[in-house]
Design an enzyme around this catalytic site. Sequence first.
Site, PDB file in Angstrom:
ATOM      1  N   ASP A  50      -1.690   6.683   6.039  1.00  0.00           N
ATOM      2  CA  ASP A  50      -2.950   5.796   5.637  1.00  0.00           C
ATOM      3  C   ASP A  50      -3.125   4.702   6.838  1.00  0.00           C
ATOM      4  O   ASP A  50      -2.506   3.789   6.924  1.00  0.00           O
ATOM      5  CB  ASP A  50      -2.377   4.886   4.165  1.00  0.00           C
ATOM      6  CG  ASP A  50      -3.461   4.080   3.805  1.00  0.00           C
ATOM      7  OD1 ASP A  50      -4.564   3.837   4.569  1.00  0.00           O
ATOM      8  OD2 ASP A  50      -3.212   3.508   2.718  1.00  0.00           O
TER       9      ASP A  50
ATOM     10  N   LYS B 281     -12.666  -1.819   5.770  1.00  0.00           N
ATOM     11  CA  LYS B 281     -11.773  -2.789   7.040  1.00  0.00           C
ATOM     12  C   LYS B 281     -12.441  -2.520   8.359  1.00  0.00           C
ATOM     13  O   LYS B 281     -13.026  -3.291   8.919  1.00  0.00           O
ATOM     14  CB  LYS B 281     -10.600  -2.316   6.888  1.00  0.00           C
ATOM     15  CG  LYS B 281      -9.776  -2.990   5.770  1.00  0.00           C
ATOM     16  CD  LYS B 281      -9.556  -2.279   4.471  1.00  0.00           C
ATOM     17  CE  LYS B 281      -8.642  -3.104   3.399  1.00  0.00           C
ATOM     18  NZ  LYS B 281      -8.026  -2.077   2.604  1.00  0.00           N
TER      19      LYS B 281
ATOM     20  N   TRP C  99       0.870  -1.255   0.004  1.00  0.00           N
ATOM     21  CA  TRP C  99      -0.009   0.150  -0.113  1.00  0.00           C
ATOM     22  C   TRP C  99       0.826   1.137   0.102  1.00  0.00           C
ATOM     23  O   TRP C  99       0.622   1.971  -0.661  1.00  0.00           O
ATOM     24  CB  TRP C  99      -1.017   0.023   1.179  1.00  0.00           C
ATOM     25  CG  TRP C  99      -2.085  -1.168   0.885  1.00  0.00           C
ATOM     26  CD1 TRP C  99      -2.446  -2.066   1.591  1.00  0.00           C
ATOM     27  CD2 TRP C  99      -2.777  -0.874  -0.118  1.00  0.00           C
ATOM     28  NE1 TRP C  99      -3.473  -2.712   1.170  1.00  0.00           N
ATOM     29  CE2 TRP C  99      -3.791  -2.382   0.111  1.00  0.00           C
ATOM     30  CE3 TRP C  99      -3.243  -0.271  -1.386  1.00  0.00           C
ATOM     31  CZ2 TRP C  99      -4.859  -2.684  -0.867  1.00  0.00           C
ATOM     32  CZ3 TRP C  99      -4.221  -0.545  -2.275  1.00  0.00           C
ATOM     33  CH2 TRP C  99      -4.949  -1.835  -2.081  1.00  0.00           C
TER      34      TRP C  99
HETATM   35  C1  LIG Z   1      -7.508  -1.605   1.525  1.00  0.00           C
HETATM   36  C2  LIG Z   1      -6.457  -0.511   1.445  1.00  0.00           C
HETATM   37  C3  LIG Z   1      -6.181   0.313   0.693  1.00  0.00           C
HETATM   38  C4  LIG Z   1      -7.167   0.756  -0.400  1.00  0.00           C
HETATM   39  O1  LIG Z   1      -8.440   1.089  -0.329  1.00  0.00           O
HETATM   40  P1  LIG Z   1      -9.337   1.281  -1.402  1.00  0.00           P
HETATM   41  O2  LIG Z   1     -10.736   1.856  -0.825  1.00  0.00           O
HETATM   42  O3  LIG Z   1      -9.646   0.044  -2.295  1.00  0.00           O
HETATM   43  O4  LIG Z   1      -8.733   2.481  -2.299  1.00  0.00           O
HETATM   44  C5  LIG Z   1      -5.271   1.508   1.100  1.00  0.00           C
HETATM   45  N1  LIG Z   1      -4.356   1.327   1.707  1.00  0.00           N
HETATM   46  C6  LIG Z   1      -4.550   0.213   2.892  1.00  0.00           C
HETATM   47  C7  LIG Z   1      -3.604   0.261   3.904  1.00  0.00           C
HETATM   48  C8  LIG Z   1      -5.736  -0.586   2.690  1.00  0.00           C
HETATM   49  O5  LIG Z   1      -5.611  -1.487   3.589  1.00  0.00           O
END
Ligand SMILES: *Cc1c(COP(=O)(O)O)cnc(C)c1O
Length: 359
Positions: free
Chosen positions: A171, A195, A102
Amino acid sequence: MARIYNFNAGPAAMPLAVLEQAQAELLDLGGFGMSVMEMSHRSKEFQAIIDAAEAGIRRLMGIPDEYAVLFLQGGASLQFVMIPMNLRRPGKIADYVDTGSWASKAIKEARIAGATNVAWSGKGDNYTRIPKKGDLKLSPDAEYLHICTNETIGGIRWMQFPETNAPLIADMSSEILSRTVDVKRFAMIYAGAQKNLGPSGLAVVILRRDLAERASESVPFFLKYSTHISDGSMYNTPNTWAIYLLKLTCEWVESQGGVAAIQKTNEKKAGKIYDVLDSTDFWKSPVEKESRSIMNIVWRLPSESHEEQFLTQARKAGFVGLRGHRSVGGIRASIYNAVPMEAVDALVSFMKDFEQKAG
Ligand SMILES: *Cc1c(COP(=O)(O)O)cnc(C)c1O
């Protein structure tokens, strides 16, 4: 009703109580004779829902007033694009830490339009650890430092966040609301909702308001944070359904005692699985101990054929979502807030049984 043991990485398990409430309110929300999906986003009924969603996340995380809370579409991935567009001024540099899949996607977007310094990369170690104090090669004049606090695929997380003079951007998609954080340490926190916050199609952005002023005239209105701040996340039609579910999810977290209480439960849940992994050589955790995630736990078995057997038998025993990401293989259990202790206990006893039979 057949609810399965769900260890999906995202979209992922949601709290049963939230699903039941959404089901009960699907035809008639609050006596209005319609579902949230059928309401005008400009109605006072929906305004009350989005306000409550914002208040919920503010309360749970202790977000001060100088931060805006935004509900945007495009997932966390659109934030990979908006962050450099808005927060790295022309001719300036931004720092990124490459801890895994990511983080590197965020770096890929940042490189498109400007100077990007990778302050540290775990690629050489197959992304099995978080950098130590002093590992980062920071730019003296960075516009910001970007990290991914929990790498969903590699199963590693920052226990302690890095010291930096530059604004820190995180993030937190796969760990938001799973542990307490001091929001004031960050200039921006963002997360895709699927999540720990609700369904997909929604990203939560927590941004120090002064930073929204950095964007130059050349950034399209739709991609400017300032646009969404001044329009209260309703510049265009927001994902009303996901915002409603996020509001219910925040209420559920509060009913569990808030983030600090959930964190204790999460640590206990993760501890039970790591205890099994550490108990014998049958299981191998590729991740450095100090970097272990408490949301996404990855491990290997003695061979790939053991892993295939494990996954097949697990599926038969009522566990889903345990296959590691296709880029790394192995096994992964994602144990977000909504995954109950009971599911973890069942997985742990399945693992012990499997080892006995296979070992
Ligand atoms: C799932 C995830 C993303 C991507 O999320 P989207 O909503 O599919 O764009 C980005 N960063 C992390 C750490 C993730 O777990």
